[in-house]
Design a protein around this motif. Structure first.
Motif, PDB file in Angstrom:
ATOM      1  N   TYR A 166       0.833  -1.203   0.000  1.00  0.00           N
ATOM      2  CA  TYR A 166       0.000   0.000   0.000  1.00  0.00           C
ATOM      3  C   TYR A 166       0.871   1.258   0.000  1.00  0.00           C
ATOM      4  O   TYR A 166       0.545   2.252  -0.678  1.00  0.00           O
ATOM      5  CB  TYR A 166      -0.912  -0.014   1.220  1.00  0.00           C
ATOM      6  CG  TYR A 166      -1.573   1.308   1.530  1.00  0.00           C
ATOM      7  CD1 TYR A 166      -2.634   1.779   0.763  1.00  0.00           C
ATOM      8  CD2 TYR A 166      -1.132   2.091   2.592  1.00  0.00           C
ATOM      9  CE1 TYR A 166      -3.244   2.988   1.042  1.00  0.00           C
ATOM     10  CE2 TYR A 166      -1.737   3.309   2.885  1.00  0.00           C
ATOM     11  CZ  TYR A 166      -2.794   3.756   2.109  1.00  0.00           C
ATOM     12  OH  TYR A 166      -3.377   4.957   2.390  1.00  0.00           O
ATOM     13  N   GLN A 176      -2.206  -2.211  -4.158  1.00  0.00           N
ATOM     14  CA  GLN A 176      -2.204  -1.295  -3.015  1.00  0.00           C
ATOM     15  C   GLN A 176      -3.517  -1.397  -2.241  1.00  0.00           C
ATOM     16  O   GLN A 176      -3.531  -1.403  -1.001  1.00  0.00           O
ATOM     17  CB  GLN A 176      -2.012   0.144  -3.501  1.00  0.00           C
ATOM     18  CG  GLN A 176      -0.641   0.452  -4.100  1.00  0.00           C
ATOM     19  CD  GLN A 176      -0.525   1.912  -4.493  1.00  0.00           C
ATOM     20  OE1 GLN A 176      -0.673   2.814  -3.681  1.00  0.00           O
ATOM     21  NE2 GLN A 176      -0.280   2.160  -5.780  1.00  0.00           N
ATOM     22  N   SER A 177      -4.631  -1.469  -2.972  1.00  0.00           N
ATOM     23  CA  SER A 177      -5.941  -1.544  -2.331  1.00  0.00           C
ATOM     24  C   SER A 177      -6.074  -2.814  -1.499  1.00  0.00           C
ATOM     25  O   SER A 177      -6.533  -2.781  -0.349  1.00  0.00           O
ATOM     26  CB  SER A 177      -7.040  -1.489  -3.396  1.00  0.00           C
ATOM     27  OG  SER A 177      -8.316  -1.657  -2.832  1.00  0.00           O
ATOM     28  N   ASP A 179      -3.724  -4.698  -0.193  1.00  0.00           N
ATOM     29  CA  ASP A 179      -2.836  -4.674   0.968  1.00  0.00           C
ATOM     30  C   ASP A 179      -3.397  -3.770   2.066  1.00  0.00           C
ATOM     31  O   ASP A 179      -3.253  -4.062   3.263  1.00  0.00           O
ATOM     32  CB  ASP A 179      -1.445  -4.201   0.552  1.00  0.00           C
ATOM     33  CG  ASP A 179      -0.408  -4.405   1.640  1.00  0.00           C
ATOM     34  OD1 ASP A 179      -0.456  -5.440   2.326  1.00  0.00           O
ATOM     35  OD2 ASP A 179       0.464  -3.538   1.806  1.00  0.00           O
ATOM     36  N   ALA A 180      -4.043  -2.678   1.674  1.00  0.00           N
ATOM     37  CA  ALA A 180      -4.688  -1.804   2.669  1.00  0.00           C
ATOM     38  C   ALA A 180      -5.795  -2.553   3.408  1.00  0.00           C
ATOM     39  O   ALA A 180      -5.944  -2.419   4.635  1.00  0.00           O
ATOM     40  CB  ALA A 180      -5.247  -0.563   1.990  1.00  0.00           C
ATOM     41  N   SER A 242      -9.273   4.297   1.856  1.00  0.00           N
ATOM     42  CA  SER A 242      -8.187   4.369   0.867  1.00  0.00           C
ATOM     43  C   SER A 242      -8.274   3.204  -0.108  1.00  0.00           C
ATOM     44  O   SER A 242      -8.046   3.378  -1.318  1.00  0.00           O
ATOM     45  CB  SER A 242      -6.835   4.360   1.580  1.00  0.00           C
ATOM     46  OG  SER A 242      -6.670   5.502   2.391  1.00  0.00           O
ATOM     47  N   ALA A 243      -8.607   2.020   0.412  1.00  0.00           N
ATOM     48  CA  ALA A 243      -8.732   0.848  -0.461  1.00  0.00           C
ATOM     49  C   ALA A 243      -9.832   1.068  -1.495  1.00  0.00           C
ATOM     50  O   ALA A 243      -9.679   0.720  -2.672  1.00  0.00           O
ATOM     51  CB  ALA A 243      -9.026  -0.391   0.373  1.00  0.00           C
TER      52      ALA A 243
END
Length: 488
Positions: A166, A176-177, A179-180, A242-243
């Protein structure tokens, strides 16, 4: 038939991997799996993904020892690749999400993990990489390069701490999404563990002769430390928001939602938990919260294969169903109160709307409950989440609720247990948690007794699995010798 095909496919992959790594062994004097080329070929990365696939398959079967062994091999190969490999961060994001499931199942307690170091040694640091950190890595005390993530000692059994993929702004948006979301799930688990152990310590403190077995490693994990240090950035709510934002950006870039359909389900489930934590103290369910729960039900009912996600998706959906139990109970009480009122004291239109919504929620819940309980029976006992009780069609009896959540056979994960125990006081929660261990033990005993009554097909599946495990052990033993020599 699906099980037998899966076993045969897994066994075929084992033989293919052994054939794929044999030339690399015979072509080197040191007989190891390291490759002199710093740029892995397509075949080499396919082998890495195959190791991860085998790890996933063993996790589905509840074989956690082989799961961690194959995962360790996968990390070792990743640590030897270039940090800029385009697919490495995607694979690590998938591993991070799967690791959040094992993190839950073991309640973040590394003492209960299988010992695999004697078979598959720990991942050595990359030889061709200088371990320098950029500003983000120094700020969050982590590594964002794929090969450094793979070799980080704290990630040896599960990826933890600040979410490294992320924080890597060069990683694909979908990675990234994901992992968030994995970080948010670990944080949920850490918070639940802390509440549970505080609860247990209060009960234990009543008996001065009983020691409090609360390991420091569970109360202060790398993830909880990172979140406390950077709470404004890494708290669960910000991670889920954020994800979702990153997923929207990803969808805009690829122009399709079908590829990330299950991704939306994970976000919706976590979002419903956040709403629950914010509103449920007063027993309030907002319209948005109800719509979110109905959406989860509809998605899973239309796409039941999503329950087979490699990760905690099944547990997230099951906990959403438990929240629906609490919702049905609250709505049923409200309907009864409305019926007890005189016509002049109640809003007829509002009462009719409430009955319609209650019917919609009940229909969705019953469909989801059936799917979850069927799916649950297919899993090994130790991997099962809650068994969800059915509503009482005649209405609650005195002292009972419409859906008697107390009859729930709870998951062994403390994070999941918080949902059925939502309205329990401390003493009641501690009692029910202890009783649940006995319930799960009895369930495991019943399953063991049923082994003697297996059908001919089920017996053939069991024999096939035992036969293929021999090939698994042969491959892992072969890899153990190779990797031990490479570390000398």
């Amino acid at each position: 038939q699906d099980v037998s095909l899966g076993l045969e496919l897994s066994n075929a992959a084992v033989h293919c991997i052994k054939e794929a790594i044999t030339p690399s062994v015979s072509s080197t004097n040191s007989a190891n799996i390291n490759h002199s080329s710093t740029t892995p070929s397509v075949i080499e990365f396919a082998v890495v993904r195959a190791f991860f696939w085998l790890a996933i398959f063993r996790a589905f079967r509840g074989d956690m020892t082989r799961f961690f062994q194959y995962r360790r091999v996968c990390l070792t190969k990743l640590s030897q690749m270039e940090s800029t490999h385009p697919d490495a961060t995607i694979l690590l994001a998938g591993m991070s999400y799967l690791d959040s499931w094992t993190y839950m199942m073991y309640n973040a307690d590394e003492r209960h993990l299988p010992e695999i170091d004697r078979v598959i040694p720990q991942v050595p640091p990359p030889k061709s990489c200088v371990a320098t950190k950029n500003d983000i890595e120094r700020k969050y005390n982590t590594h964002c390069k794929a090969n450094m993530i793979a070799s980080d000692p704290k990630n040896r059994m599960w990826i933890q701490g600040a979410p490294p993929i992320y924080l890597n702004h060069d990683a694909p948006l979908s990675a990234q999404s994901l992992d968030a979301l994995a970080c948010a799930i670990r944080t949920f688990c850490d918070q639940a563990n802390a509440r549970f152990f505080r609860l247990m310590s209060q009960e234990i403190s009543n008996d001065q002769n009983t020691p409090s077995d609360i390991p420091e490693s569970v109360l202060s994990t790398p993830t909880s430390k990172a979140v406390k240090t950077h709470e404004s950035d890494l708290c669960s709510r910000n991670m889920v928001l954020s994800a979702f934002t990153l997923l929207q950006q990803h969808e805009a870039s690829v122009g399709s939602i079908r590829r990330v359909f299950g991704h939306h389900l994970i976000i919706a489930a976590l979002d419903s938990f956040l709403d629950n934590g914010r509103e449920e103290e007063a027993g309030i369910f907002t319209d948005a919260h109800i719509q979110s729960l109905l959406s989860i039900c509809n998605v899973v009912t239309e796409n039941p294969l999503l329950l087979f996600h490699a990760g905690p998706t099944y547990h997230l959906v099951t906990n959403a169903a438990i929240i629906m139990c609490h919702l049905l109970n609250a709505m049923h009480v409200s309907l009864k109160e409305n019926d007890a009122m005189g016509k002049e004291d109640r809003d007829e239109l509002s009462c009719k709307m409430e009955k319609v919504v209650f019917g919609e929620v009940l229909d969705a819940f019953l469909s989801l409950r059936r799917l979850l309980n069927i799916h649950r029976r297919k899993l090994p006992v130790k991997l099962r989440c809650h068994f969800i009780p059915r509503p009482n069609p005649a209405g609650p009896t005195p002292g009972k609720t419409y859906v008697d959540v107390k009859r729930t056979v709870m998951c062994g994960c403390y994070g999941c247990q918080g949902f059925p125990l939502m309205f329990c006081n401390n003493a009641g929660a501690a009692t029910r948690s202890n009783e649940n261990k006995e319930r799960r033990a009895r369930e495991a005993d019943r399953e063991a007794d049923e082994v003697e009554d297996l059908s001919e097909f089920e017996r053939a599946i069991e024999d096939m699995e035992c036969e293929f495990e021999v090939d698994d052990d042969a491959l892992l033993g072969y890899l153990s010798k190779i990797m031990s020599k490479s570390g000398e």
